[in-house]
Design a protein around this motif. Structure first.
Motif, PDB file in Angstrom:
ATOM      1  N   PHE A 251     -18.869  -2.422 -44.443  1.00 53.78           N
ATOM      2  CA  PHE A 251     -17.981  -2.500 -43.231  1.00 53.78           C
ATOM      3  C   PHE A 251     -16.628  -2.462 -43.430  1.00 53.78           C
ATOM      4  O   PHE A 251     -15.828  -2.056 -42.651  1.00 53.78           O
ATOM      5  CB  PHE A 251     -18.396  -4.078 -42.374  1.00 53.78           C
ATOM      6  N   PHE A 252     -15.963  -3.221 -44.391  1.00 48.03           N
ATOM      7  CA  PHE A 252     -14.664  -3.105 -44.859  1.00 48.03           C
ATOM      8  C   PHE A 252     -14.040  -1.736 -45.029  1.00 48.03           C
ATOM      9  O   PHE A 252     -13.092  -1.586 -44.507  1.00 48.03           O
ATOM     10  CB  PHE A 252     -14.520  -3.995 -46.016  1.00 48.03           C
ATOM     11  N   LEU A 253     -14.887  -0.910 -45.913  1.00 43.95           N
ATOM     12  CA  LEU A 253     -14.491   0.393 -46.086  1.00 43.95           C
ATOM     13  C   LEU A 253     -14.324   1.345 -44.801  1.00 43.95           C
ATOM     14  O   LEU A 253     -13.320   1.953 -44.589  1.00 43.95           O
ATOM     15  CB  LEU A 253     -15.358   1.140 -46.974  1.00 43.95           C
ATOM     16  N   ILE A 254     -15.473   1.072 -43.861  1.00 39.30           N
ATOM     17  CA  ILE A 254     -15.382   1.880 -42.554  1.00 39.30           C
ATOM     18  C   ILE A 254     -14.313   1.387 -41.763  1.00 39.30           C
ATOM     19  O   ILE A 254     -13.722   2.037 -41.008  1.00 39.30           O
ATOM     20  CB  ILE A 254     -16.766   1.748 -41.969  1.00 39.30           C
ATOM     21  N   SER A 255     -14.078  -0.013 -41.608  1.00 40.37           N
ATOM     22  CA  SER A 255     -13.056  -0.482 -40.939  1.00 40.37           C
ATOM     23  C   SER A 255     -11.553  -0.032 -41.484  1.00 40.37           C
ATOM     24  O   SER A 255     -10.573   0.269 -40.438  1.00 40.37           O
ATOM     25  CB  SER A 255     -12.894  -2.073 -40.916  1.00 40.37           C
ATOM     26  N   TRP A 256     -11.450   0.135 -42.381  1.00 41.48           N
ATOM     27  CA  TRP A 256     -10.014   0.369 -43.067  1.00 41.48           C
ATOM     28  C   TRP A 256      -9.981   1.884 -42.945  1.00 41.48           C
ATOM     29  O   TRP A 256      -8.883   2.267 -42.440  1.00 41.48           O
ATOM     30  CB  TRP A 256     -10.261   0.222 -44.764  1.00 41.48           C
ATOM     31  N   LEU A 257     -11.011   2.710 -42.851  1.00 41.85           N
ATOM     32  CA  LEU A 257     -10.891   4.075 -42.470  1.00 41.85           C
ATOM     33  C   LEU A 257     -10.593   4.271 -41.115  1.00 41.85           C
ATOM     34  O   LEU A 257      -9.769   5.183 -40.980  1.00 41.85           O
ATOM     35  CB  LEU A 257     -12.346   4.628 -42.929  1.00 41.85           C
ATOM     36  N   ILE A 258     -11.435   3.469 -40.232  1.00 42.82           N
ATOM     37  CA  ILE A 258     -11.003   3.718 -38.705  1.00 42.82           C
ATOM     38  C   ILE A 258      -9.635   3.482 -38.674  1.00 42.82           C
ATOM     39  O   ILE A 258      -8.759   3.904 -37.641  1.00 42.82           O
ATOM     40  CB  ILE A 258     -11.975   2.741 -38.093  1.00 42.82           C
ATOM     41  N   ASN A 259      -8.876   2.476 -39.125  1.00 39.42           N
ATOM     42  CA  ASN A 259      -7.626   1.850 -38.935  1.00 39.42           C
ATOM     43  C   ASN A 259      -6.704   3.059 -39.625  1.00 39.42           C
ATOM     44  O   ASN A 259      -5.776   3.149 -38.644  1.00 39.42           O
ATOM     45  CB  ASN A 259      -7.537   0.427 -39.755  1.00 39.42           C
ATOM     46  N   LYS A 260      -6.773   3.497 -40.535  1.00 39.43           N
ATOM     47  CA  LYS A 260      -6.148   4.677 -41.074  1.00 39.43           C
ATOM     48  C   LYS A 260      -5.996   5.905 -40.178  1.00 39.43           C
ATOM     49  O   LYS A 260      -4.831   6.439 -39.778  1.00 39.43           O
ATOM     50  CB  LYS A 260      -6.585   5.200 -42.555  1.00 39.43           C
ATOM     51  N   ILE A 261      -7.198   6.327 -39.698  1.00 36.84           N
ATOM     52  CA  ILE A 261      -7.138   7.290 -38.582  1.00 36.84           C
ATOM     53  C   ILE A 261      -6.462   6.959 -37.332  1.00 36.84           C
ATOM     54  O   ILE A 261      -5.776   7.788 -36.886  1.00 36.84           O
ATOM     55  CB  ILE A 261      -8.606   7.666 -38.448  1.00 36.84           C
ATOM     56  N   ARG A 262      -6.669   5.941 -37.148  1.00 34.55           N
ATOM     57  CA  ARG A 262      -6.067   5.371 -35.614  1.00 34.55           C
ATOM     58  C   ARG A 262      -4.507   5.413 -36.053  1.00 34.55           C
ATOM     59  O   ARG A 262      -3.656   5.472 -35.033  1.00 34.55           O
ATOM     60  CB  ARG A 262      -6.294   3.976 -35.335  1.00 34.55           C
TER      61      ARG A 262
END
Length: 262
Positions: A251-262
């Motif tokens: 979940f943390f990895l996915i959240s971090w990637l989503i935040n980077k993409i945003r």
């Protein structure tokens, strides 16, 4: 997989997972905001002394872990306030003392050593009742003292100047942290319980900066990760505590990637 819900032991595990997820989500947000992560680690490992002593005396392991957790939490709180001992030194002392006492008494006791990794599938009705009481108590405590907790978490000295009862709230939240850790031991075990109090809160912090939003988001993430890990571990027949932590990490990895993409 839904067939598992027919069994009492899995129903108990699911209820306990939900309650502990909410409790750790709320308490962990305060711990992360106040930079108390290593204190929670110290309390967690100090509780092992209570487990070992209870195991040696033939008493309830939960009783011993609770006593050692509360004593170590209050010890760190009061001794660090004296300014004569540094907080990180105290954490190391209680951490190592608890582990040493636990290892010693387990070695002196014949038979099998207690499981350090937790097993949520063996949770009892009595433990569920305790989890319900603790969860409701934590929700009511945060609802009643939200603003003082917010002040103390970010600036204790500012809180004192605004006539907040810092010492009383510090004692109360320290006891809540200790009890929350003890009840989480059954789910994740001594080695993994600290992740319950940090990873969901880190995920919430990626998306929200508001303290109230972080409380709600971390409780939601903690609950979602716990339930996902529970069903996944049952489906794959692997340890539940470790699976829940891995779900948190994903979940943390996915959240971090989503935040980077945003």
């Amino acid at each position: 997989m839904l067939e598992l819900l027919k069994y009492d032991f899995f129903q108990n595990a699911l209820i306990s997972t939900l309650l502990i997820g909410i409790s750790c989500g709320l308490v962990g947000t305060y711990i992360v905001a106040k930079r108390m992560v290593f204190i929670s680690g110290g309390i967690t490992h100090a509780s092992f002394g209570g487990l070992g002593l209870s195991y040696y005396l033939g008493l309830s392991p939960m009783l011993g872990a609770t006593a050692f957790s509360i004593l170590s939490a209050l010890g760190i709180l009061f001794l660090s306030d004296s300014k004569k001992l540094k907080e990180d030194s105290l954490i190391g002392i209680f951490w190592s003392a608890g582990m040493a006492i636990g290892i010693l008494f387990i070695y002196l006791t014949p038979g099998y050593a207690p499981n350090l990794f937790g097993n949520i599938l063996t949770v009892t009705r009595e433990q569920i009742i305790l989890s319900v009481v603790l969860c409701l108590g934590i929700i009511l405590f945060f609802a009643r003292f939200y603003r003082p907790l917010f002040y103390i978490a970010f600036d204790k000295e500012y809180s004192r100047t605004h006539h907040v009862h810092v010492n009383r709230i510090d004692i109360a939240i320290t006891l809540i942290i200790a009890l929350c850790i003890v009840l989480s031991l059954k789910l994740a075990g001594i080695i993994l319980v600290i992740s319950y109090l940090t990873i969901p809160q880190a995920i919430a912090g990626i998306f929200y900066k508001n303290f109230k939003q972080q409380l709600l988001a971390s409780a939601l993430v903690s609950t979602a990760g716990s339930i996902t890990g529970l069903f996944l571990s049952a489906f794959l027949n692997i340890p539940t505590g470790a699976t829940i932590v891995i779900c948190f990490l994903l979940f943390f990895l996915i959240s971090w990637l989503i935040n980077k993409i945003r």
